[in-house]
Design an enzyme around this catalytic site. Structure first.
Site, PDB file in Angstrom:
ATOM      1  N   ASP A 105       0.696  -0.882  -0.269  1.00  0.00           N
ATOM      2  CA  ASP A 105       0.129  -0.103  -0.031  1.00  0.00           C
ATOM      3  C   ASP A 105       0.960   0.934  -0.155  1.00  0.00           C
ATOM      4  O   ASP A 105       1.655   0.474   0.370  1.00  0.00           O
ATOM      5  CB  ASP A 105      -1.161  -0.048   1.056  1.00  0.00           C
ATOM      6  N   ASP A 137       0.166   5.187   0.485  1.00  0.00           N
ATOM      7  CA  ASP A 137      -0.436   5.837   2.440  1.00  0.00           C
ATOM      8  C   ASP A 137      -0.667   5.474   2.713  1.00  0.00           C
ATOM      9  O   ASP A 137      -1.230   4.573   3.198  1.00  0.00           O
ATOM     10  CB  ASP A 137      -2.106   7.191   1.500  1.00  0.00           C
ATOM     11  N   ASP A 184      -1.948  -0.214   6.293  1.00  0.00           N
ATOM     12  CA  ASP A 184      -2.041   0.027   7.814  1.00  0.00           C
ATOM     13  C   ASP A 184      -3.628   0.139   8.252  1.00  0.00           C
ATOM     14  O   ASP A 184      -3.970   0.507   8.895  1.00  0.00           O
ATOM     15  CB  ASP A 184      -0.990   1.235   7.559  1.00  0.00           C
TER      16      ASP A 184
END
Length: 225
Positions: free
Chosen positions: A20, A22, A177
Site C-alpha cells: 500500500d 498512503d 496500515d
C-alpha cells in the site's frame, strides 16, 4: 496470531511483495487531513475521525459516493474526484517522501529477484505528480483502486497485483496500515503485514490483531544480517 518480529521480513520468506502507499510507505495523512478540512469546510460540513478512516478503504470514486450519501450532497461524484485530485496533486508534488527505511528495503527485495507491486486506492495522477518519489522505478506493477471492482474490504486489488506479478496469492506478502485491507489479504491466502503509520486515526491495536506480522518501523528490518 500477530507476530511483531521484523526478522521474519528479512531474508524474505515470500516470493513477491505488495505494498500500500498512503500511511504504509509514505506519511501522507496530514496532507489528506488538509484536503478533508478544505473540502468539508468549503461546504460548511463537520469533520470527525471516522470520515478519513472510512475513505481510506474506498478509493476516490467510492469515497466520493460515500461522501455524497453521508452528507446528503447534490453533487456529481466525478466532480468531487476531480476536486480531490486537484488538491492532492498540489500537495503531493513537493511534500511527499517515502518513510525512512522503505526504499532500502524495496531495493533489497529487488536485489533478491523478488517482484514488487503497488496496490493503492490513491489516484495515478496524484502519485505521478510527485517530484521526490518515482513509483515506476520502485515497483514492477501498479494497481489503483479504480482498476478493480471493489474497495479494499474485498481482496480484488491484491489478487490483481499478484496476477500481474505472475505469482500465486499464497506466495505474496501484503504490507498495509488498515484493518480491512489486512483482513482481505489474509482471506486471499496472502501473508499480511500490518504497518504502524503516523496517522493519528489509525487503530494500532486492531491493525496488530488483524496482521500475521506487525511492523512498528521500517528501520527495524535487519537488512544487514
Amino acid at each position: 496470531m500477530s507476530n511483531s518480529a521484523p526478522a521474519d521480513l528479512w531474508p524474505p520468506r515470500f516470493r513477491a511483495a505488495i505494498f500500500d502507499f498512503d500511511g504504509t510507505i509514505a506519511d501522507t495523512a496530514n496532507l489528506w487531513h488538509e484536503v478533508d478540512l478544505a473540502f468539508l469546510g468549503k461546504r460548511g460540513l463537520p469533520y470527525d475521525e471516522d470520515y478519513p478512516r472510512r475513505l481510506s478503504t474506498l478509493g476516490f470514486k467510492g469515497g466520493a459516493i460515500y461522501t455524497i450519501e453521508r452528507y446528503g450532497l447534490r453533487e456529481n461524484p466525478n466532480d468531487i474526484c476531480e476536486e480531490w485530485n486537484r488538491m492532492g496533486r498540489a500537495l503531493y508534488r513537493t511534500r511527499v517522501e517515502l518513510r525512512p527505511g522503505v526504499e532500502p528495503y524495496l531495493r533489497a527485495l529487488r536485489s533478491q529477484g523478488l517482484p514488487l507491486a503497488l496496490a493503492t486506492t490513491n489516484d495515478a495522477d496524484v502519485l505521478d505528480s510527485m517530484e521526490r518519489v518515482d513509483v515506476n522505478a520502485l515497483f514492477d506493477v501498479r494497481v489503483h483502486g479504480i482498476e478493480v471492482a471493489h474497495a479494499k474490504d474485498e481482496p480484488d486489488i491484491y489478487l490483481e497485483a499478484a496476477a500481474r506479478l505472475g505469482v500465486a496469492p499464497e506466495d505474496c506478502v501484503v504490507f498495509e496500515d488498515i484493518v480491512p485491507g489486512l483482513l482481505s489479504a489474509r482471506r486471499a491466502g496472502m501473508l499480511a503485514c500490518g504497518v504502524r503509520s503516523n496517522d493519528p486515526v489509525q487503530q494500532v491495536g486492531e491493525v496488530r490483531r488483524a496482521s500475521d506480522l506487525f511492523l512498528d518501523d521500517w528501520l527495524d528490518i535487519p537488512l544487514a544480517s
